[in-house]
Design an enzyme around this catalytic site. Structure first.
Site, PDB file in Angstrom:
ATOM      1  N   LYS A 161       0.665  -1.293   0.177  1.00  0.00           N
ATOM      2  CA  LYS A 161      -0.097  -0.075   0.132  1.00  0.00           C
ATOM      3  C   LYS A 161       0.863   1.267   0.036  1.00  0.00           C
ATOM      4  CE  LYS A 161      -4.401   0.007   1.653  1.00  0.00           C
ATOM      5  NZ  LYS A 161      -5.256  -0.350   0.787  1.00  0.00           N
TER       6      LYS A 161
HETATM    7  C1  PLP Z   1      -4.584  -2.862  -4.658  1.00  0.00           C
HETATM    8  C2  PLP Z   1      -5.803  -3.416  -3.575  1.00  0.00           C
HETATM    9  N1  PLP Z   1      -5.791  -4.718  -3.238  1.00  0.00           N
HETATM   10  C3  PLP Z   1      -6.651  -5.278  -2.418  1.00  0.00           C
HETATM   11  C4  PLP Z   1      -7.247  -4.479  -1.379  1.00  0.00           C
HETATM   12  C5  PLP Z   1      -7.946  -4.893  -0.138  1.00  0.00           C
HETATM   13  O1  PLP Z   1      -7.395  -5.182   0.976  1.00  0.00           O
HETATM   14  P1  PLP Z   1      -8.039  -4.794   2.447  1.00  0.00           P
HETATM   15  O2  PLP Z   1      -9.003  -6.243   2.393  1.00  0.00           O
HETATM   16  O3  PLP Z   1      -7.218  -5.189   3.357  1.00  0.00           O
HETATM   17  O4  PLP Z   1      -8.703  -3.716   2.618  1.00  0.00           O
HETATM   18  C6  PLP Z   1      -7.059  -3.017  -1.320  1.00  0.00           C
HETATM   19  C7  PLP Z   1      -7.499  -2.328  -0.264  1.00  0.00           C
HETATM   20  O5  PLP Z   1      -7.454  -0.922  -0.414  1.00  0.00           O
HETATM   21  C8  PLP Z   1      -6.315  -2.513  -2.517  1.00  0.00           C
HETATM   22  O6  PLP Z   1      -6.021  -1.172  -2.335  1.00  0.00           O
END
Ligand code: PLP
Length: 319
Positions: A161
């Site tokens: 992230k």
């Molecule tokens: C690229 C990406 N994939 C997957 C997710 C899902 O992650 P999470 O379930 O931890 O929010 C996110 C969440 O922001 C994301 O930005």
């Protein structure tokens, strides 16, 4: 379309104290603004009017992931996940939220100067804002494979992230929407399905729940882990992490996205082809309902996923 500015009087945690959002500003030369050197998180809070309680979902896990991912960019956050969680709950109380919220922790390289080389100047902030649905989660959305490939782990780690890496998501999401879809599906450089621009992807084939592994350049989603647990424990489904071919998306029974923001979102069309029957599938429906119940405090077995905001204040006061 332009969006309205958030309420400048909202209370946020910035430079180790609670301040108004309108006062939580950074210098235009900030390293993270110029070079993308920030790491963020996203946490949801669900307000339950019946019990007048808000539940922050899997908050310490989000803060653990954040701190671990910050170490990739060598950003130091001085507080522990429980300490960050306490501040976040207090932030919600100070804002007197009576609606669902989204919490945005962001840590960043904070030096205000020109030069790519990093130093030890790190900062972080915690922001909580009212937040509704990201997608239409009941009816289902249209997704399309885009020409942009998912960032490779050995270029910019997608699991972290990292702010700068989200240019990849912005390009993909824009292309998908311009092509008449609601959300993008990324392939990896090797041509396998990775995920959406802001969410993880699941496919159902022959009663098996399949999702790409962490090594296919996905963000290792906390909602993904929650849904896998619900599928195994509550639906007794066989859950498999393996690479997915693009053409499997066209012949599978169901597809859905997961994420803190998108929750469990059915995909009913992919590359202009109906997914399965073209309606939300039964496994997607069940997992969506289970996830909604677990995150609203309606399933005692999953209460340890939830951090109550208002009753925890009473506990703190009486302790
Ligand atoms: C690229 C990406 N994939 C997957 C997710 C899902 O992650 P999470 O379930 O931890 O929010 C996110 C969440 O922001 C994301 O930005």
């Amino acid at each position: 379309m332009k969006t309205d500015a958030p309420n400048p009087n909202a209370i946020v945690w910035f430079q180790d104290r609670y301040v108004r959002l309108g006062e939580a500003n950074v210098n235009i030369l900030t390293h993270a603004l110029n070079y993308g050197t920030g790491v963020f998180e996203g946490i949801r809070g669900y307000y339950e009017p019946a019990g007048q309680e808000m539940f922050l979902v899997r908050m310490p896990e989000h803060y653990e992931r954040w701190k671990r991912n910050c170490s990739i960019l060598r950003i130091h956050i001085p507080l522990s996940p429980p300490e960050l969680s306490e501040i976040t709950a207090e932030l919600c109380r100070r804002n007197s939220f009576r609606s669902n919220v989204y919490v945005r922790p962001i840590a960043y390289k904070s030096s205000a100067r020109i030069g790519v080389a990093t130093d030890e100047n790190d900062a972080y902030a915690l922001i909580a804002l009212p937040f509704g649905h990201y997608f239409e989660t009941k009816r289902g959305i249209r997704a399309g494979v885009v020409s942009w490939r998912r960032v490779e782990d050995n270029a910019i780690p997608g699991r972290a992230k990292i702010c700068g890496a989200y240019v990849n998501s912005v390009l993909a999401g824009d292309e998908a929407r311009l092509n008449g879809h609601d959300e993008a599906i990324f392939l990896t450089e090797s041509g396998h399905v990775a995920e959406g621009s802001t969410c993880n992807l699941f496919m159902v084939r022959n009663h098996q729940l399949i999702t790409p592994p962490g090594t296919d350049n996905i963000l290792e989603g906390i909602t993904r882990a929650s849904v896998m647990e619900l599928a195994r424990r509550e639906l007794k489904l066989d859950v498999v992490e393996r690479s997915i071919d693009r053409s499997e998306l066209y012949i599978c029974d169901e597809i859905f996205f997961t994420g803190t923001a998108v929750e469990v979102t059915p995909v009913t069309e992919v590359d202009h082809r109906p997914v399965g029957t073209g309606e939300t599938g039964p496994i997607t429906k069940s997992l969506g309902a289970l996830y909604a119940d677990a995150t609203r405090g309606r399933m005692p077995a999953y209460r340890n996923w939830l951090w109550p905001v208002y009753s925890s204040a009473i506990i703190e006061k009486t302790a």
